[in-house]
Design a protein around this motif. Structure first.
Motif, mmCIF file in Angstrom:
data_model
loop_
_atom_site.group_PDB
_atom_site.id
_atom_site.type_symbol
_atom_site.label_atom_id
_atom_site.label_comp_id
_atom_site.label_asym_id
_atom_site.label_seq_id
_atom_site.Cartn_x
_atom_site.Cartn_y
_atom_site.Cartn_z
ATOM 1 N N PHE B 431 18.423 11.361 17.053
ATOM 2 C CA PHE B 431 17.195 11.808 17.740
ATOM 3 C C PHE B 431 16.710 10.741 18.714
ATOM 4 O O PHE B 431 15.666 10.113 18.487
ATOM 5 C CB PHE B 431 16.093 12.095 16.724
ATOM 6 C CG PHE B 431 16.500 13.024 15.621
ATOM 7 C CD1 PHE B 431 16.681 14.384 15.880
ATOM 8 C CD2 PHE B 431 16.715 12.561 14.339
ATOM 9 C CE1 PHE B 431 17.071 15.241 14.863
ATOM 10 C CE2 PHE B 431 17.098 13.415 13.321
ATOM 11 C CZ PHE B 431 17.283 14.760 13.581
ATOM 12 N N PRO B 432 17.441 10.533 19.801
ATOM 13 C CA PRO B 432 17.050 9.437 20.702
ATOM 14 C C PRO B 432 15.668 9.636 21.326
ATOM 15 O O PRO B 432 15.048 8.671 21.744
ATOM 16 C CB PRO B 432 18.143 9.446 21.769
ATOM 17 C CG PRO B 432 18.778 10.775 21.678
ATOM 18 C CD PRO B 432 18.627 11.240 20.273
ATOM 19 N N GLN B 433 15.207 10.896 21.360
ATOM 20 C CA GLN B 433 13.910 11.138 22.008
ATOM 21 C C GLN B 433 12.787 10.346 21.340
ATOM 22 O O GLN B 433 11.825 9.945 21.992
ATOM 23 C CB GLN B 433 13.570 12.638 21.993
ATOM 24 C CG GLN B 433 14.608 13.518 22.677
ATOM 25 C CD GLN B 433 15.025 13.002 24.045
ATOM 26 O OE1 GLN B 433 14.234 12.376 24.741
ATOM 27 N NE2 GLN B 433 16.279 13.234 24.429
ATOM 28 N N MET B 434 12.922 10.129 20.019
ATOM 29 C CA MET B 434 11.896 9.353 19.305
ATOM 30 C C MET B 434 11.751 7.967 19.906
ATOM 31 O O MET B 434 10.655 7.480 20.129
ATOM 32 C CB MET B 434 12.278 9.197 17.828
ATOM 33 C CG MET B 434 12.203 10.461 17.027
ATOM 34 S SD MET B 434 12.220 10.146 15.258
ATOM 35 C CE MET B 434 13.544 8.986 15.049
ATOM 36 N N LEU B 435 12.904 7.333 20.148
ATOM 37 C CA LEU B 435 12.867 5.989 20.722
ATOM 38 C C LEU B 435 12.482 6.044 22.192
ATOM 39 O O LEU B 435 11.671 5.241 22.667
ATOM 40 C CB LEU B 435 14.236 5.323 20.555
ATOM 41 C CG LEU B 435 14.407 3.958 21.218
ATOM 42 C CD1 LEU B 435 13.403 2.953 20.677
ATOM 43 C CD2 LEU B 435 15.808 3.416 21.008
ATOM 44 N N TYR B 436 13.028 7.023 22.912
ATOM 45 C CA TYR B 436 12.758 7.109 24.347
ATOM 46 C C TYR B 436 11.263 7.261 24.621
ATOM 47 O O TYR B 436 10.743 6.784 25.622
ATOM 48 C CB TYR B 436 13.534 8.282 24.963
ATOM 49 C CG TYR B 436 15.035 8.062 25.037
ATOM 50 C CD1 TYR B 436 15.591 6.829 24.723
ATOM 51 C CD2 TYR B 436 15.889 9.078 25.439
ATOM 52 C CE1 TYR B 436 16.959 6.629 24.780
ATOM 53 C CE2 TYR B 436 17.268 8.885 25.514
ATOM 54 C CZ TYR B 436 17.797 7.653 25.185
ATOM 55 O OH TYR B 436 19.147 7.448 25.256
ATOM 56 N N ALA B 437 10.565 7.954 23.701
ATOM 57 C CA ALA B 437 9.131 8.155 23.905
ATOM 58 C C ALA B 437 8.358 6.843 23.841
ATOM 59 O O ALA B 437 7.277 6.721 24.415
ATOM 60 C CB ALA B 437 8.592 9.125 22.860
ATOM 61 N N LEU B 438 8.929 5.867 23.131
ATOM 62 C CA LEU B 438 8.241 4.581 22.997
ATOM 63 C C LEU B 438 8.444 3.677 24.214
ATOM 64 O O LEU B 438 7.692 2.742 24.430
ATOM 65 C CB LEU B 438 8.785 3.837 21.776
ATOM 66 C CG LEU B 438 8.261 4.195 20.399
ATOM 67 C CD1 LEU B 438 9.047 3.433 19.337
ATOM 68 C CD2 LEU B 438 6.795 3.845 20.291
ATOM 69 N N LEU B 439 9.506 3.921 24.991
ATOM 70 C CA LEU B 439 9.907 2.969 26.026
ATOM 71 C C LEU B 439 8.859 2.865 27.136
ATOM 72 O O LEU B 439 8.066 3.783 27.339
ATOM 73 C CB LEU B 439 11.274 3.375 26.596
ATOM 74 C CG LEU B 439 12.407 3.315 25.580
ATOM 75 C CD1 LEU B 439 13.725 3.713 26.209
ATOM 76 C CD2 LEU B 439 12.514 1.923 24.974
ATOM 77 N N PRO B 440 8.843 1.719 27.837
ATOM 78 C CA PRO B 440 7.757 1.465 28.789
ATOM 79 C C PRO B 440 7.698 2.437 29.966
ATOM 80 O O PRO B 440 6.621 2.680 30.491
ATOM 81 C CB PRO B 440 8.023 0.038 29.268
ATOM 82 C CG PRO B 440 9.377 -0.326 28.812
ATOM 83 C CD PRO B 440 9.695 0.527 27.642
#
Lengths: 84, 586
Positions: B431-440
């Motif tokens: 679920f890369p979207q979880m991490l992508y949502a955190l990115l700057p």
């Protein structure tokens, strides 16, 4: 279950099966690389099916031999008591 | 500090009561602190906190934005995992050091000005050095000293840079270095690059990490280099030099990894290699590249910790660390093997593991920026990564020649910690979207395209083919590898020789001269002085001297000569300073 998987990769009795599975995977990956669509190819190598396999293998061999060359002939590898 | 609970202070102040607690109360407390810190990070709102004036300079204790929140999130999660892994440790001092280390890293991540940053930067160096000293033994203490010396030198460069930069720009606020790169900016960059372990300033890492305690190395693998990536991303995005340093570093690490025989040193060289991707990403500086560097730091902390935990478990159980002495452990440690392999697949960027969705973002950003050479070099480094951490290390550690070692699975808490990291490695990959949502920055990148999957698998599996064919060439050898620490390890010897031979001779010559020529004159002057002294000054001095003597006696009893005591005292000092600081600041 996990133990059985780990044993499959360790036990001698599965050596032949392991090898067959490995070569099967290699062939499947190579075939798949010819089938996928390559619309957004940016570089020359992106348009060549099978490039990644060749590059991966080449990199691996190059890294092994360049490093070992530097280690043995270049004098990077020393006896363990070198600094003592 | 209006409505912000600084997670760094939670750790640093939270470390204080640890020595007073024991048994399961301490264990519960140790888990509570990182859990609270995670909540504090989740509750954070972007903004500036703790602005004040200090020696005429504007100081900003915490500047919260998306970039700092990503790093703080993974730091606090990692602290929880590392604490679970170390939960069985009876030594309160190591827990304290680990917490101060994490707290300082968080302090750097939120630092809004250079003074705050510097304070926590040094705190990190001392606290992490303790984790090396705590291992004990001549080798570890020596490595710990070298580690501390290098970091203090880097700290001095950083401080010099901060002062010069502050004088040049009139502000100590921490942000992108604007305008031309002056001497100050270069010194700051050098201090940051040292902590990022960029060659030739990398040897402290591979020298010290394998000497640290089993649990300490897990913490160390996560924080120092990644805070350095953070400060580089904050201050030097788009610096061309970093692209090339990062790319060279990615290959440097894998080349040395071929030669390495010590399992954790091999992994340490892969930190160098992986941080290379991040440094290159920061150097490219586009939104996608900075996203990639940040995301890769996030994923890297988790899988690298997992790998260090796996190797640490082997060392913990067998007491051996050399690949030439390990082998055949898969029978007795299947869980450790499986969990380690999750980390290995993640670092190698297999599809559905975390590295696949973050590393490829850096490589793709390099591609978009028309840097063909960087793309090729980083892809080659990926091949090397799988070759070592995914094939060579597990083969010689767990499989390979059976050394008939007596082994068992490590304690439950270690396996649980590894399990936590493994779950996150897979979750990020799936679920890369979880991490992508955190990115700057907003993410416009899809890792799961057919061509990306087949190309990655092609590179990786044909690397495996190379491994299988040339296995004999990879057999570990009973050697150590010379790295740039050669210069100061051998250099120190030259220094000692100069100190012992020519300098000592020179000193003797000088003292001979003074004895024949200067002494008679001095004798006369001394006699005159003595007369004045005896009559007037003596009475006062005697009183002072007696009290100093008494104080000195007390001090002498404190001087145990045990390095760990000194470092512990330094850490206590840092905690006390922070505590005073926190109270005064309210």
């Amino acid at each position: 279950m996990i133990k059985r998987v780990v044993d499959f990769f360790g036990d001698e009795e599965y050596a032949r099966q392991r090898r067959r599975l490995f070569y099967l995977v290699l062939v499947l990956i190579a075939i798949a690389d010819f089938l996928v669509s390559r619309e957004h190819a940016e570089y020359l190598w992106d348009r060549l099916p099978g490039w990644s396999a060749v590059y991966g293998f080449g990199s691996c061999v190059l890294l092994i031999f360049v490093s070992k060359f530097l280690g043995h002939q270049g004098g990077l590898m020393r006896r363990e008591d070198y600094y003592d | 500090m209006t409505d912000l609970i600084h997670p760094g202070l939670i750790f640093i102040l939270g470390a204080l009561p640890i020595p007073l607690l024991s048994g399961s109360i301490r264990k519960a407390y140790l888990l509570l602190i990182p859990a609270l810190a995670i909540l504090a990070v989740l509750a954070m709102q972007p903004g500036s906190y703790g602005e004040m004036q200090f020696i005429g300079q504007e100081v900003l204790i915490a500047k919260v934005d998306k970039l700092s929140i990503v790093f703080a999130t993974v730091f606090t999660i990692m602290a929880l995992i590392g604490t679970v892994y170390a939960l069985h440790l009876p030594h309160a001092d190591q827990h304290v050091a680990a917490f101060v280390y994490v707290g300082s890293a968080l302090g750097v991540v939120f630092a809004g000005d250079y003074l705050t940053l510097y304070l926590f930067w040094e705190g990190m160096a001392f606290a992490s050095a303790y984790l090396v000293f705590a291992q004990g033994g001549r080798q570890a203490v020596a490595a710990g000293f070298r580690y501390l010396m290098v970091h203090i030198t880097g700290g001095v460069a950083l401080l010099g840079g901060i002062i010069l930069h502050g004088l040049a720009t009139g502000s100590l606020l921490f942000g992108p270095i604007e305008g031309g790169m002056g001497v100050g900016a270069y010194l700051i960059l050098a201090g940051f690059l040292l902590n990022a372990a960029v060659p030739p300033l990398n040897a402290w890492l591979t020298d010290a990490y394998p000497e640290a305690t089993v649990t300490g190395a897990v913490f160390m693998s996560a924080f120092t280099t990644k805070t350095a990536v953070y400060v580089l991303a904050r201050a030097f995005p788009g610096t061309e030099l970093l692209v090339w340093l990062g790319t060279a570093m990615a290959l440097y690490g894998v080349i040395y990894a071929v030669l390495e025989n010590d399992c954790r040193r091999l992994l340490a060289y892969h930190i160098v290699s992986q941080v290379g991707y991040m440094v290159a990403g920061v150097g490219i500086g586009t939104e996608m590249a900075v996203n990639g560097a940040t995301g890769h730091a996030f994923a890297h902390i988790l899988y690298k910790a997992l790998l260090f935990m796996g190797a640490g478990a082997v060392i913990y159980v067998t007491g051996r660390r050399k690949l030439t002495e390990l082998g055949g452990l898969y029978k007795t440690m299947p869980m450790t093997v499986a969990l380690y392999m999750v980390g290995a697949f993640a670092i190698s960027a297999f599809p559905f593991f975390s590295g696949f969705v973050t590393k490829s973002m850096v490589v793709a950003a390099a591609g978009q920026d028309h840097r063909a050479l960087v793309v090729l070099a980083l892809t080659m480094a990926s091949s090397g990564t799988f070759l070592h951490t995914g094939l060579k290390l597990p083969y010689y550690m767990f499989f390979g020649t059976d050394q008939k070692l007596e082994a068992r699975e490590p304690p439950g808490n270690m396996l649980v910690a590894m399990g936590m990291a493994a779950v996150l490695c897979i979750a990020i990959g799936v679920f890369p979207q979880m991490l992508y949502a955190l990115l700057p920055y907003p993410v416009d990148f899809e890792p799961y395209t057919g061509v990306h999957v087949t190309e990655s698998l092609g590179v990786l599996m044909f690397t495996a083919l190379g491994f299988v064919l040339f296995l004999k060439a990879l057999d570990p050898e009973n050697t150590i590898s010379l790295d740039t620490d050669w210069f100061y390890r051998k250099g120190a010897r030259v220094f000692m020789w100069i100190a012992e031979k020519p300098l000592a001779r020179y000193e003797k010559a000088v003292s001979d001269v003074s004895e024949t020529a200067a002494l008679p004159f001095l004798h006369g002057a001394a006699r005159a002085g003595l007369r004045i002294d005896l009559t007037g000054v003596d009475a006062i001095v005697n009183g002072v001297a007696r009290s100093i003597l008494r104080g000195g006696g007390a001090l002498r009893r404190l001087q145990t000569g045990v390095v760990t005591h000194y470092v512990l005292a330094m850490i206590v000092g840092v905690i006390a300073a922070v505590a005073v600081f926190a109270v005064a600041w309210r």
